[in-house]
Design an enzyme around this catalytic site. Structure first.
Site, short mmCIF file in Angstrom:
data_model
loop_
_atom_site.label_atom_id
_atom_site.label_comp_id
_atom_site.label_asym_id
_atom_site.label_seq_id
_atom_site.Cartn_x
_atom_site.Cartn_y
_atom_site.Cartn_z
N HIS A 113 -1.25 3.48 4.71
CA HIS A 113 -2.25 4.24 3.95
C HIS A 113 -2.42 5.60 4.60
O HIS A 113 -2.36 5.72 5.83
CB HIS A 113 -3.57 3.47 3.95
CG HIS A 113 -4.60 4.00 2.98
ND1 HIS A 113 -5.24 5.19 3.15
CD2 HIS A 113 -5.06 3.47 1.81
CE1 HIS A 113 -6.07 5.39 2.13
NE2 HIS A 113 -5.97 4.36 1.31
N GLU A 137 0.82 -1.21 0.00
CA GLU A 137 0.00 0.00 0.00
C GLU A 137 0.86 1.27 0.00
O GLU A 137 1.76 1.43 0.83
CB GLU A 137 -0.94 -0.02 1.22
CG GLU A 137 -1.82 1.21 1.38
CD GLU A 137 -2.67 1.51 0.16
OE1 GLU A 137 -3.31 0.59 -0.38
OE2 GLU A 137 -2.70 2.69 -0.27
N ASP A 155 1.46 -0.01 -5.00
CA ASP A 155 0.23 0.19 -5.79
C ASP A 155 0.13 1.57 -6.44
O ASP A 155 -0.35 1.71 -7.56
CB ASP A 155 -1.03 -0.18 -5.00
CG ASP A 155 -1.29 0.67 -3.78
OD1 ASP A 155 -0.41 1.48 -3.37
OD2 ASP A 155 -2.39 0.54 -3.19
N HIS A 156 0.60 2.61 -5.74
CA HIS A 156 0.51 3.99 -6.26
C HIS A 156 1.28 4.88 -5.30
O HIS A 156 1.76 4.42 -4.26
CB HIS A 156 -0.95 4.44 -6.38
CG HIS A 156 -1.75 4.20 -5.13
ND1 HIS A 156 -1.62 4.96 -3.99
CD2 HIS A 156 -2.65 3.22 -4.81
CE1 HIS A 156 -2.41 4.50 -3.05
NE2 HIS A 156 -3.04 3.43 -3.50
N THR A 211 -5.78 1.85 -5.52
CA THR A 211 -5.44 0.42 -5.34
C THR A 211 -6.14 -0.45 -6.38
O THR A 211 -5.53 -1.35 -6.97
CB THR A 211 -5.88 -0.10 -3.95
OG1 THR A 211 -5.41 0.78 -2.95
CG2 THR A 211 -5.33 -1.49 -3.69
C1 GP9 Z 1 -8.98 -0.24 0.53
C2 GP9 Z 1 -7.53 -0.21 0.20
C3 GP9 Z 1 -7.04 1.20 0.03
O1 GP9 Z 1 -9.54 -1.51 0.61
O2 GP9 Z 1 -7.24 -1.03 -0.88
O3 GP9 Z 1 -7.50 1.76 -1.14
P1 GP9 Z 1 -6.86 3.10 -1.76
O4 GP9 Z 1 -7.47 4.26 -1.03
O5 GP9 Z 1 -5.39 3.06 -1.58
O6 GP9 Z 1 -7.27 3.03 -3.18
MN MN Z 2 -3.80 1.89 -2.23
#
Ligand code: GP9
Ligand code: MN
Length: 412
Positions: free
Chosen positions: A197, A38, A256-257, A82
């Site tokens: 996150h 994440e 992921d980003h 994500t």
């Molecule tokens: C939520 C998690 C976070 O289930 O995958 O999502 P994001 O805000 O990073 O897209």
């Molecule tokens: Mn994410």
């Protein structure tokens, strides 16, 4: 409509390259574990913050004999964050510019990585300790042919085990591995982490390094949650070893980003010790990509410029699964024939020679502004490719494609 597919298919076939003969099939038949890290960007890796190591375990992996690390790998996500990264991974199509494809086109026909592995006898699952409808995952995973979604209901959250968005990554990995011991082998299990996150909060006992000292609390805390994520990954490797799953599994990890948006450029400039120009901003979209194959001896740092769209072809080639008749936009990152070119969802791009951002053509490496004409052919190709991908999604064109035989079906 199916006639649109003729044009897309021609484009894909004429740009197609052969996967690496050396790497193809080296992980055939093994379990596949893919971890979404994440908000993990590449800049903390092999770097320090006020003299403190941020990612000790990941740093070790970059030098490990069984791990390939890609430092020039970029995220290509848009508003779907994500979920867009999951889409890129499973389909090797670009996400949408307007909204999350997980919401807008969850009923489409796709040809996912999970489906390919499933057809080779793999059991397939995603594990993520959040409610199943978040990002419309429960609906989309059906279209992506993922057999089982172990969501929040499949995890136990003891007192003290939750922070920020929910279950902390260390207990998440512990339970995920326990779940794997119940799975039919070979399996493909995808784990989506959560602790690192926004807003990057942690319990005191989980803070292993100090915060940074900029005007951005977000960036200051980010280093600490990244440090926690690193510790969690280390615990994942240990759990896999303790449960006898390590030797026969491939472990792939990707960021992921971005975690730190451009709103924090001033603080980032303080950390980096240089101004965050559009060039630097583009370079900050790098996210880690690790491929760990126990006992392979294939480890090393691979400088190839690529992105998340390349994960599906790269991974399936390692697993010995042919994708030569699939409709995908990525390439095997190990292929010697590959042209270095990564297209961001917003139209920016990076090649071995150029970085194109905010309508400026830069020379890659020196960061000098050069004549825009030099970027022109790539600007054109980037737009074409994004458009073709969009037309596949908007027209649900894969329903006109015979995936078994790699042939276009007669349309309506
Ligand atoms: C939520 C998690 C976070 O289930 O995958 O999502 P994001 O805000 O990073 O897209
Ligand atoms: Mn994410």
């Amino acid at each position: 409509e199916s006639s649109d597919l003729v044009e897309v298919n021609n484009y894909i076939r004429s740009n197609q390259i052969a996967p690496s003969a050396e790497m193809s099939g080296i992980a055939e038949g093994k379990n596949l574990i893919i971890v979404a890290l994440e908000s993990m960007q590449s800049f903390p890796i092999n770097n320090e913050m006020n003299g403190q190591t941020i990612t000790p375990f990941l740093n070790e992996l970059t030098e490990d004999e069984d791990t390939i690390y890609f430092p020039n790998f970029y995220h290509q996500t848009g508003l779907g964050k994500t979920s867009d990264s999951e889409f890129l991974l499973e389909t090797s199509l670009y996400p949408r510019s307007g909204g999350a494809v997980f919401f807008t086109h969850s009923g489409n026909t796709f040809n996912s990585m999970a489906e390919k592995l499933g057809s080779k006898g793999y059991s397939t699952s995603v594990q993520h300790a959040n409610t199943k409808s978040f990002w419309n995952r429960d609906m989309m995973y059906d279209s992506l042919s993922i057999d089982e979604f172990l969501d929040l209901d499949s995890f136990t959250v003891e007192k003290g085990q939750a922070v920020n968005w929910g279950l902390k990554d260390i207990p998440f990995f512990e339970q995920s591995v326990a779940n794997m011991t119940e799975m039919q082998e070979p399996f493909y299990s995808r784990l989506i982490t959560l602790t690192n996150h926004y807003p990057f909060t942690l319990d005191e006992e989980d803070k292993m390094i100090d915060a940074f000292d900029s005007n951005s609390g977000t960036l200051n805390r980010y280093f600490q949650t990244v440090r926690y994520l690193d510790e969690a990954v280390k615990s994942l490797f240990e759990e896999l070893k303790e449960n006898g799953l390590y030797e026969n599994s491939v472990i792939v990890m990707y960021g992921d980003h971005y975690g730190i948006s451009e709103n924090h450029n001033e603080a980032m400039a303080q950390y980096m010790g240089k101004e965050i120009t559009p060039y630097e901003s583009a370079k900050l979209q790098r996210v880690p990509f690790f491929v760990h194959i126990p006992g392979s001896g294939k480890g090393g740092i691979n400088e190839e410029i690529g992105g998340q769209i390349d994960m599906r072809p790269t991974i399936l080639s390692l697993m010995g699964i042919d994708t030569s008749t699939d409709l995908q936009f990525g390439d095997d990152l190990f292929s010697e024939e590959r042209e270095e070119f990564v297209i961001f969802r917003d139209g920016r791009f990076v090649t071995d020679q150029y970085v194109f951002a905010e309508n400026i053509c830069y020379e890659n490496g020196t960061a000098e502004e050069v004549d825009k004409q030099l970027c022109a052919p790539y600007i054109e190709q980037a737009l074409t490719e994004l458009q073709y991908s969009e037309s596949i999604i908007a027209g649900d064109l894969l329903r006109f494609y015979d995936k078994e035989n790699g042939e276009l079906l007669p349309g309506d």
